[in-house]
Design an enzyme around this catalytic site. Structure first.
Site, PDB file in Angstrom:
ATOM      1  N   LYS A  78       3.043  -4.430 -14.156  1.00 26.22           N
ATOM      2  CA  LYS A  78       4.465  -4.534 -14.515  1.00 26.22           C
ATOM      3  C   LYS A  78       5.087  -5.805 -13.923  1.00 26.22           C
ATOM      4  CE  LYS A  78       8.494  -1.479 -14.483  1.00 26.22           C
ATOM      5  NZ  LYS A  78       8.934  -0.125 -14.076  1.00 26.22           N
ATOM      6  N   GLU A  84      15.862   2.661 -15.903  1.00 30.27           N
ATOM      7  CA  GLU A  84      15.384   3.658 -14.937  1.00 30.27           C
ATOM      8  C   GLU A  84      16.512   4.305 -14.126  1.00 30.27           C
ATOM      9  OE1 GLU A  84      12.208   1.402 -13.144  1.00 30.27           O
ATOM     10  OE2 GLU A  84      11.109   1.499 -15.037  1.00 30.27           O
ATOM     11  N   ASP A 127       8.053   7.335 -17.483  1.00 29.70           N
ATOM     12  CA  ASP A 127       8.479   6.373 -16.468  1.00 29.70           C
ATOM     13  C   ASP A 127       7.248   5.528 -16.157  1.00 29.70           C
ATOM     14  OD1 ASP A 127       9.106   4.994 -14.161  1.00 29.70           O
ATOM     15  OD2 ASP A 127       9.365   6.774 -12.903  1.00 29.70           O
TER      16      ASP A 127
HETATM   17  P1  ADP Z   1       7.399   2.462  -8.991  1.00 34.55           P
HETATM   18  O1  ADP Z   1       8.414   3.293  -9.696  1.00 34.55           O
HETATM   19  O2  ADP Z   1       7.786   1.044  -8.843  1.00 34.55           O
HETATM   20  O3  ADP Z   1       6.032   2.630  -9.529  1.00 34.55           O
HETATM   21  P2  ADP Z   1       7.576   4.405  -6.846  1.00 34.55           P
HETATM   22  O4  ADP Z   1       8.969   4.848  -6.948  1.00 34.55           O
HETATM   23  O5  ADP Z   1       6.514   5.345  -7.249  1.00 34.55           O
HETATM   24  O6  ADP Z   1       7.347   2.995  -7.508  1.00 34.55           O
HETATM   25  O7  ADP Z   1       7.347   3.971  -5.342  1.00 34.55           O
HETATM   26  C1  ADP Z   1       6.135   3.461  -4.920  1.00 34.55           C
HETATM   27  C2  ADP Z   1       6.350   2.713  -3.640  1.00 34.55           C
HETATM   28  O8  ADP Z   1       6.907   3.609  -2.671  1.00 34.55           O
HETATM   29  C3  ADP Z   1       5.058   2.179  -3.079  1.00 34.55           C
HETATM   30  O9  ADP Z   1       5.239   0.855  -2.658  1.00 34.55           O
HETATM   31  C4  ADP Z   1       4.814   3.098  -1.888  1.00 34.55           C
HETATM   32  O10 ADP Z   1       4.118   2.437  -0.853  1.00 34.55           O
HETATM   33  C5  ADP Z   1       6.223   3.435  -1.462  1.00 34.55           C
HETATM   34  N1  ADP Z   1       6.289   4.672  -0.672  1.00 34.55           N
HETATM   35  C6  ADP Z   1       5.875   5.899  -1.032  1.00 34.55           C
HETATM   36  N2  ADP Z   1       6.065   6.766  -0.041  1.00 34.55           N
HETATM   37  C7  ADP Z   1       6.609   6.072   0.988  1.00 34.55           C
HETATM   38  C8  ADP Z   1       7.025   6.396   2.317  1.00 34.55           C
HETATM   39  N3  ADP Z   1       6.893   7.626   2.795  1.00 34.55           N
HETATM   40  N4  ADP Z   1       7.551   5.409   3.077  1.00 34.55           N
HETATM   41  C9  ADP Z   1       7.661   4.160   2.603  1.00 34.55           C
HETATM   42  N5  ADP Z   1       7.285   3.780   1.382  1.00 34.55           N
HETATM   43  C10 ADP Z   1       6.769   4.729   0.572  1.00 34.55           C
HETATM   44 MG    MG Z   2      10.185   3.706 -10.456  1.00 38.08          MG
END
Ligand code: ADP
Ligand code: MG
Length: 600
Positions: free
Chosen positions: A68, A172, A7
């Site tokens: 990305k 995804e 991922d």
């Molecule tokens: P991606 O798949 O796009 O890399 P993720 O699913 O890992 O992203 O999510 C990352 C995002 O989630 C980031 O913007 C992070 O700030 C947000 N995030 C993570 N934990 C929390 C939370 N407890 N509350 C709000 N936003 C969150």
């Molecule tokens: Mg993601």
């Protein structure tokens, strides 16, 4: 050989493998199951993951993240223009392709987004290899469901540069649905809505799940909506507050912006569990500190439009699927941003207070599903994966330009893939010799509003009255959502076939090969650096241990003096060479000198 699922997220990446009848999420060398999608370049090292993210405020011009958001886009894309203003590193225009200049090992390097994504992918590959104890090359990489053709192809190219054999790509949210379905083992048919809101992208997918059969009904989304946007809103808010309070404008101060962004992201996460969060940065600019805070209500208010947009997409996707919201059995949350209470609340309310499913891990579900899918592609011969069927759809309509620059849709969005469709074209004029075919992707009526995929010319059409010159065009989309178009001129019978040209901005085969070689050089250099820094540390340790042991031995003053001067010389030599690690042979020579002296 094992296969893996990666991922590759905007913010975080995750890798999983199918082993011994189950999917295992693989932890990195720091023991974490997700790895930040960060790459940083220092004077002597290239760092990926946590180590790179730690550099984001100190070495911000050379610490790359959110790549990305660039991949498969052109430089003049308004979203690229808006994003780069807020980033600590710069993005330059190379023939309308965004490229990233960095300083590494005292030299300037220019990378394209595919190369940086490849570095993250390679890190995930290494993580998997360390865990599995074997070489891994076959991988499935995930992409947001709403990624267009260029973004998908560029992601696949990144995989190739990373030395992976990309055996498939999976959307995804579809991967998350697979994780959910395998976990829940739905006996009867269920309509499941996946709501995937991460750092950079947003997807909604409706899947019919029955046992191990997954049929995607519709997908919708936004390739530029996620947690990073919520952070930006907070950053903007504090920029204006700071300006008001201290008359200082930090909009052009990249270092200040970066420091502010880090605390804003933390505050945002805090607001998912508390109603207040502090936002403080010492000496942000002009000697002034930022001493402030934000309430959950204010945060929700700043992002109201974004939150509402997610719900609009849910509604549209439901309409496309032809399934009433009452007939959705489960709503599954995926992605870090679904932890935001307001988003949950809006969704719950919309689905008449249905309980949202949090049984699967929102950070790992995508990699989990990708690993299961990868396994099904290579063997699938495991009872757990028996009868596995997956049928996805394309997110955007594919069409050809008609005479008045209108989009003539050939394959409508949400068509099940893989798919094939023929289209017949006629000449518009008498004795027309050639025909230019322009292929687009998107939902707008006029092609200029859609995304141009490529064009090709068919020439040598035999003279004929208008409408009698005929060309057949074949549109083919494979299971990974990648499009191939061919045209056949059929009047003469000797049909000619043309494969659609790679669109401008994409890497050519030659460029990819070149980048594969460069990546190999980086890999070697990283390995050398690791060995050298290990040897330098060992020499330093040895020098100190000699110093310590000297007092415990009976030595003449002369012996002591000469040993001491050698130790001092070596420590000094190591110190001045810290920045640019020295040749292994020099290190070995120095070690020998000290050893000789000590043994004597
Ligand atoms: P991606 O798949 O796009 O890399 P993720 O699913 O890992 O992203 O999510 C990352 C995002 O989630 C980031 O913007 C992070 O700030 C947000 N995030 C993570 N934990 C929390 C939370 N407890 N509350 C709000 N936003 C969150
Ligand atoms: Mg993601």
């Amino acid at each position: 050989m094992p296969t893996i699922g990666i991922d590759l997220g905007t913010t975080n990446s995750c890798v999983a493998a199918f082993r011994n009848g189950r999917v295992e999420i693989i932890a990195n060398d720091r023991g974490n199951r997700v790895t930040p999608s960060y790459v940083s370049f220092t004077m002597d090292e290239r760092l990926v993951g946590e180590a790179a993210k730690e550099d984001v405020t100190s070495n911000y011009t050379n610490t790359l993240c959110q790549i990305k958001r660039l991949i498969g886009r052109t430089y003049d894309d308004p979203s690229v223009q808006a994003d780069t203003k807020l980033w600590g590193f710069s993005v330059i225009d190379d023939d309308n392709k965004p490229k990233i200049p960095v300083i590494h090992s005292y030299k300037s390097n220019i990378f394209c987004p595919e190369q940086i994504s490849a570095m993250v992918l390679e890190e995930m590959k290494n993580t998997a290899e360390a865990f599995l104890g074997e070489t891994v090359t076959d991988a499935v990489i995930t992409v947001p469901a709403y990624f267009n053709d260029a973004q998908r192809k560029a992601t696949r190219d990144a995989g190739e540069i990373a030395g992976l054999n990309v055996i498939g790509m999976i959307n995804e949210p579809t991967a998350a649905a697979v994780a959910y379905g395998l976990d829940r083992q739905c006996k009867s048919e269920r309509n499941v809505l996946i709501f995937d809101l991460g750092g950079g992208t947003f997807d909604v997918t409706i899947v019919e799940i029955k046992g191990r059969k997954f049929f995607v009904k519709a997908t919708g989304g936004d390739t530029h909506l996620g947690g990073e946007d919520f952070d930006n809103k907070l950053v903007e808010h504090f920029i204006s507050e700071f300006k008001q309070q201290h008359g200082e404008n930090i909009s052009d101060n990249k270092r200040a912006l970066n420091r502010l962004r880090v605390v804003c992201e933390e505050a945002k996460r805090k607001l998912s569990s508390s109603t207040q969060a502090k936002v403080q940065v010492d000496a942000l600019q002009g000697g002034y500190d930022l001493r402030s805070g934000i309430s959950r209500a204010k945060f929700e208010n700043l992002n109201f439009d974004y939150f509402k947009r997610t719900l609009d997409t849910v509604k549209n996707t439901l309409t496309d699927s032809g399934i009433e919201k009452e007939n959705i059995d489960d709503v599954v949350l995926v992605g870090g941003s679904t932890r935001i209470p307001k988003i949950r609340e809006m969704l719950e309310k919309f689905f008449d207070y249905m309980e949202l499913k949090r049984t699967i891990n929102p950070d790992e579900a995508v990699a989990y599903g990708a690993a299961a899918y990868a396994f099904s592609l290579v063997t699938g011969k495991d009872t757990v994966m028996e009868e596995f069927v997956l049928q996805d759809v394309i997110p955007l309509s594919i069409g050809i330009e008609n005479k008045s620059r209108e989009m003539g849709v050939i394959i409508p969005r949400n068509t099940t893939i893989p798919t094939k469709k023929w289209n017949n074209r006629q000449t518009l004029k008498d004795n027309q010799e050639k025909m230019i075919l322009k292929i687009f992707e998107g939902e707008r009526a006029l092609t200029k509003e859609n995304h141009f995929l490529g064009a090709f010319t068919i020439s040598g059409i035999p003279p004929a009255p208008r409408k009698e010159g005929k060309v057949r065009v074949l549109f083919e989309i494979n299971a990974s959502g990648i499009l191939h178009v061919k045209a056949i001129e059929k009047i003469t019978g000797n049909s000619s076939e043309i494969t659609i040209a790679r669109d401008k901005g994409r890497l050519s085969e030659r460029e990819i090969k070149q980048m594969v070689r460069e990546a190999e050089k980086f890999r070697q250099k990283d390995e050398e650096l690791k060995q050298r820094s290990k040897a330098m540390n060992a020499l330093e340790d040895f020098a100190y241990s000699v110093k310590d042991k000297m007092s415990q031995k009976y030595l003449t003053t002369r012996q002591k003096e000469s040993l001491m001067s050698k130790v001092t010389e070596i420590l000094h030599w190591l110190d001045i060479n810290k920045k640019e690690p020295v040749e292994m042979s020099h290190l070995e020579a120095k070690k020998k000198e000290l050893e000789q002296l000590w043994n004597d």
